[in-house]
Design a protein around this motif. Structure first.
Motif, PDB file in Angstrom:
ATOM      1  N   MET A   1       0.790  -1.380   0.026  1.00  0.00           N
ATOM      2  CA  MET A   1      -0.028  -0.081   0.012  1.00  0.00           C
ATOM      3  C   MET A   1       0.869   1.434   0.056  1.00  0.00           C
TER       4      MET A   1
ATOM      5  N   THR B   1       2.316   1.782  -3.578  1.00  0.00           N
ATOM      6  CA  THR B   1       1.346   2.274  -4.521  1.00  0.00           C
ATOM      7  C   THR B   1       0.880   3.511  -4.372  1.00  0.00           C
ATOM      8  N   ARG B   2       0.499   3.929  -3.194  1.00  0.00           N
ATOM      9  CA  ARG B   2       0.013   5.407  -2.882  1.00  0.00           C
ATOM     10  C   ARG B   2       1.047   6.258  -3.174  1.00  0.00           C
ATOM     11  N   GLN B   3       2.091   6.012  -2.888  1.00  0.00           N
ATOM     12  CA  GLN B   3       3.293   7.081  -3.176  1.00  0.00           C
ATOM     13  C   GLN B   3       3.581   7.169  -4.548  1.00  0.00           C
TER      14      GLN B   3
ATOM     15  N   ALA C   1      -9.011   1.810  -6.431  1.00  0.00           N
ATOM     16  CA  ALA C   1      -8.851   2.996  -6.230  1.00  0.00           C
ATOM     17  C   ALA C   1      -8.974   4.189  -7.397  1.00  0.00           C
TER      18      ALA C   1
END
Length: 220
Positions: free
Chosen positions: A42, A45-47, A214
């Motif tokens: 996570m 993937t978020r960054q 997302a």
């Protein structure tokens, strides 16, 4: 909504697999492996979004292919893979359905979910739409399909050989056959390469599966 919900079980399966591999390779409890792997996937993937997923996919795919080729070589030293097609029972080589009406509908359901159902999924669509040019998207899709048919067949062939020639390695759960074979027959460097390839495969799938819903929720 249906696409977002369809990813929940898929993501959960990948995170569970990270915990299983961490338990087998490092000896940490499965629950901690799931939590740690979830946070790591996570985080990057978020960054980085699609950019981090695509860059890491390239690196991880290289590790996966190297690990599977080494696994194929190791299995060929241990088992007569060239005789596998004639040694296996006929029912294990059957492509069509078996088991009457229920078996037929199970076969159809697998094709609908895993085969044709994967084509319109968001994680495939977002990769195609992220390509710089349409030509790149076309050739990358064709190359990916070729890799699925060739490289993707290696663990299937090796697992079939292990379960046929050394069924004791599978134990009560056949999903442990490949790691057990590597731990029993491979040198340390190959064990590390295999576990790295296995974790790479799981993490690249998990990151794409997390990013896909997302993107649906944020850019509809």
């Amino acid at each position: 909504v249906l696409l977002v919900l369809s990813y929940l079980g898929w993501i959960a399966g990948q995170l569970l697999a990270i915990g299983v591999v961490a338990e087998q390779a490092i000896g940490i409890p499965k629950a901690w492996g799931i939590v740690g792997g979830s946070l790591l996937v996570m985080l990057y993937t978020r960054q980085g979004g699609m950019w981090s997923v695509s860059v890491l996919d390239t690196v991880q795919t290289t590790v996966i292919i190297a690990g599977l080729l080494a696994l194929l070589w190791l299995a060929w030293q241990a088992y007569p893979l060239e005789r596998l097609a004639t040694d296996l029972p006929p029912h294990q080589l059957r492509f069509g359905p078996e088991g009457g009406v229920l078996g037929f509908w199970n076969w159809v359901a697998l094709w609908l979910a895993v085969g044709w159902g994967s084509l319109p999924q968001q994680d495939v669509f977002q990769r195609v739409m992220s390509a710089r040019r349409a030509r790149v998207a076309v050739w990358a899709s064709l190359l990916a399909g070729l890799l699925y048919l060739t490289i993707g067949a290696i663990p299937v062939v090796v697992a079939a050989a292990i379960l046929h020639y050394a069924p004791h390695l599978g134990g009560p759960d056949a999903q442990y056959a490949l790691p057990a074979f590597v731990q029993a027959h491979a040198p340390v460097w190959l064990q590390l390469l295999f576990m790295g390839a296995l974790l790479s495969a799981i993490m690249r799938t998990a990151s794409g599966a997390i990013l896909a819903p997302a993107a649906i929720l944020s850019e509809n």
